[in-house]
Design a protein around this motif. Structure first.
Motif, PDB file in Angstrom:
ATOM      1  N   VAL A  15       0.843  -1.196   0.000  1.00  0.00           N
ATOM      2  CA  VAL A  15       0.000   0.000   0.000  1.00  0.00           C
ATOM      3  C   VAL A  15       0.878   1.247   0.000  1.00  0.00           C
ATOM      4  O   VAL A  15       0.642   2.187  -0.765  1.00  0.00           O
ATOM      5  N   LYS A  16       1.904   1.258   0.844  1.00  0.00           N
ATOM      6  CA  LYS A  16       2.807   2.408   0.900  1.00  0.00           C
ATOM      7  C   LYS A  16       3.440   2.681  -0.465  1.00  0.00           C
ATOM      8  O   LYS A  16       3.509   3.833  -0.900  1.00  0.00           O
ATOM      9  N   GLU A  17       3.899   1.639  -1.120  1.00  0.00           N
ATOM     10  CA  GLU A  17       4.517   1.814  -2.443  1.00  0.00           C
ATOM     11  C   GLU A  17       3.514   2.329  -3.469  1.00  0.00           C
ATOM     12  O   GLU A  17       3.836   3.192  -4.286  1.00  0.00           O
ATOM     13  N   LEU A  18       2.299   1.817  -3.424  1.00  0.00           N
ATOM     14  CA  LEU A  18       1.269   2.277  -4.366  1.00  0.00           C
ATOM     15  C   LEU A  18       0.871   3.729  -4.091  1.00  0.00           C
ATOM     16  O   LEU A  18       0.655   4.501  -5.032  1.00  0.00           O
ATOM     17  N   ILE A  19       0.797   4.100  -2.843  1.00  0.00           N
ATOM     18  CA  ILE A  19       0.482   5.488  -2.492  1.00  0.00           C
ATOM     19  C   ILE A  19       1.593   6.405  -3.010  1.00  0.00           C
ATOM     20  O   ILE A  19       1.324   7.465  -3.583  1.00  0.00           O
ATOM     21  N   LYS A  20       2.837   5.995  -2.819  1.00  0.00           N
ATOM     22  CA  LYS A  20       3.966   6.788  -3.322  1.00  0.00           C
ATOM     23  C   LYS A  20       3.899   6.939  -4.838  1.00  0.00           C
ATOM     24  O   LYS A  20       4.078   8.024  -5.374  1.00  0.00           O
ATOM     25  N   SER A  21       3.646   5.843  -5.529  1.00  0.00           N
ATOM     26  CA  SER A  21       3.688   5.873  -6.996  1.00  0.00           C
ATOM     27  C   SER A  21       2.494   6.594  -7.624  1.00  0.00           C
ATOM     28  O   SER A  21       2.572   7.042  -8.763  1.00  0.00           O
ATOM     29  N   THR A  22       1.409   6.733  -6.885  1.00  0.00           N
ATOM     30  CA  THR A  22       0.222   7.418  -7.437  1.00  0.00           C
ATOM     31  C   THR A  22      -0.016   8.767  -6.745  1.00  0.00           C
ATOM     32  O   THR A  22      -1.054   9.390  -6.951  1.00  0.00           O
ATOM     33  N   TYR A  23       0.952   9.213  -5.966  1.00  0.00           N
ATOM     34  CA  TYR A  23       0.796  10.433  -5.178  1.00  0.00           C
ATOM     35  C   TYR A  23       0.408  11.632  -6.051  1.00  0.00           C
ATOM     36  O   TYR A  23      -0.493  12.400  -5.702  1.00  0.00           O
ATOM     37  N   HIS A  48      -7.707   5.047   4.874  1.00  0.00           N
ATOM     38  CA  HIS A  48      -7.272   3.893   5.658  1.00  0.00           C
ATOM     39  C   HIS A  48      -5.968   4.305   6.338  1.00  0.00           C
ATOM     40  O   HIS A  48      -5.179   5.068   5.777  1.00  0.00           O
ATOM     41  N   LYS A  49      -5.741   3.826   7.531  1.00  0.00           N
ATOM     42  CA  LYS A  49      -4.587   4.239   8.341  1.00  0.00           C
ATOM     43  C   LYS A  49      -3.268   4.239   7.563  1.00  0.00           C
ATOM     44  O   LYS A  49      -2.550   5.240   7.541  1.00  0.00           O
ATOM     45  N   THR A  50      -2.937   3.146   6.908  1.00  0.00           N
ATOM     46  CA  THR A  50      -1.654   3.026   6.221  1.00  0.00           C
ATOM     47  C   THR A  50      -1.544   4.018   5.065  1.00  0.00           C
ATOM     48  O   THR A  50      -0.533   4.701   4.922  1.00  0.00           O
ATOM     49  N   GLY A  51      -2.584   4.095   4.246  1.00  0.00           N
ATOM     50  CA  GLY A  51      -2.556   4.999   3.100  1.00  0.00           C
ATOM     51  C   GLY A  51      -2.543   6.451   3.506  1.00  0.00           C
ATOM     52  O   GLY A  51      -1.829   7.273   2.914  1.00  0.00           O
ATOM     53  N   MET A  52      -3.331   6.790   4.517  1.00  0.00           N
ATOM     54  CA  MET A  52      -3.388   8.175   4.983  1.00  0.00           C
ATOM     55  C   MET A  52      -2.035   8.610   5.537  1.00  0.00           C
ATOM     56  O   MET A  52      -1.550   9.708   5.243  1.00  0.00           O
ATOM     57  N   ALA A  53      -1.417   7.748   6.340  1.00  0.00           N
ATOM     58  CA  ALA A  53      -0.117   8.073   6.934  1.00  0.00           C
ATOM     59  C   ALA A  53       0.950   8.236   5.850  1.00  0.00           C
ATOM     60  O   ALA A  53       1.772   9.156   5.914  1.00  0.00           O
ATOM     61  N   GLU A  54       0.931   7.375   4.840  1.00  0.00           N
ATOM     62  CA  GLU A  54       1.927   7.469   3.759  1.00  0.00           C
ATOM     63  C   GLU A  54       1.698   8.719   2.919  1.00  0.00           C
ATOM     64  O   GLU A  54       2.654   9.401   2.540  1.00  0.00           O
ATOM     65  N   HIS A  55       0.450   9.039   2.627  1.00  0.00           N
ATOM     66  CA  HIS A  55       0.140  10.249   1.863  1.00  0.00           C
ATOM     67  C   HIS A  55       0.612  11.483   2.641  1.00  0.00           C
ATOM     68  O   HIS A  55       1.225  12.394   2.068  1.00  0.00           O
ATOM     69  N   PHE A  56       0.343  11.499   3.945  1.00  0.00           N
ATOM     70  CA  PHE A  56       0.777  12.613   4.788  1.00  0.00           C
ATOM     71  C   PHE A  56       2.297  12.743   4.762  1.00  0.00           C
ATOM     72  O   PHE A  56       2.832  13.851   4.671  1.00  0.00           O
ATOM     73  N   GLN A  57       3.002  11.619   4.812  1.00  0.00           N
ATOM     74  CA  GLN A  57       4.466  11.660   4.787  1.00  0.00           C
ATOM     75  C   GLN A  57       4.968  12.187   3.450  1.00  0.00           C
ATOM     76  O   GLN A  57       5.912  12.981   3.404  1.00  0.00           O
ATOM     77  N   GLN A  58       4.339  11.780   2.356  1.00  0.00           N
ATOM     78  CA  GLN A  58       4.727  12.289   1.046  1.00  0.00           C
ATOM     79  C   GLN A  58       4.485  13.797   0.959  1.00  0.00           C
ATOM     80  O   GLN A  58       5.293  14.527   0.403  1.00  0.00           O
TER      81      GLN A  58
END
Length: 166
Positions: A15-23, A48-58
């Motif tokens: 999920v983290k990788e997909l969020i990064k690649s589609t940011y 979702h917790k994982t996607g939201m946190a990764e998007h926020f980090q990006q």
């Protein structure tokens, strides 16, 4: 991503990788004012917790969960003490209810108490912030017509820790 989310067949790292690649595409949709409902359909992991946190980090370069828990550990007790002091003078019943909840839970990190004290401090109603469901409820089983129209937290497996005195 939609299929993975629907099938509940994914690992957090994927999920983290997909969020990064589609940011870029996510930000494009968000910035053009796409409705929350549409964003939820198109980018379900953003809610979702994982996607939201990764998007926020990006977006910010900050690890949301790490910073939140670090600051809760560092500053949480001080904030709780401040709110308890202020609210003790302001609303004794609220303080008693929150302290009763803390004693009943025993293992609480202080997060629940802090949220309840913040609600009381700002004069917000608990029923507008929380919607309680059975412990075994799945997201798709929540009766949405019973959920408040305002943003709220759906709490599974906890009876209402009413701020009203009994």
């Amino acid at each position: 991503m939609k299929k993975m989310f629907k099938d509940k067949n994914y690992a957090a790292e994927d999920v983290k990788e997909l969020i990064k690649s589609t940011y870029y595409m996510q930000r494009k949709d968000i910035n053009k004012g796409t409705s929350i409902l549409k964003l939820c359909q198109e980018w379900p992991f953003l809610f979702h917790k994982t996607g939201m946190a990764e998007h926020f980090q990006q977006l910010t370069g900050i690890n949301l969960m790490e910073v939140f828990f670090t600051n809760l550990d560092k500053k949480g007790e001080r904030i709780l003490n401040f709110l308890k002091t202020v609210l003790a003078q302001k609303e004794n019943q609220v303080l008693e209810s929150v302290l009763k909840l803390a004693n009943e839970k025993g293992r609480s990190s202080g997060c629940t108490e802090m949220i309840l004290l913040l609600l009381a401090f700002f004069g917000e109603k608990e029923e507008h912030m929380f919607h309680y469901v059975e412990k075994t409820s799945l997201a798709e089983e929540v009766e949405m017509e019973d959920v408040p129209a305002t943003p709220c937290l759906i709490v599974c497996g906890m009876s209402e820790p009413s701020l009203q005195s009994s």
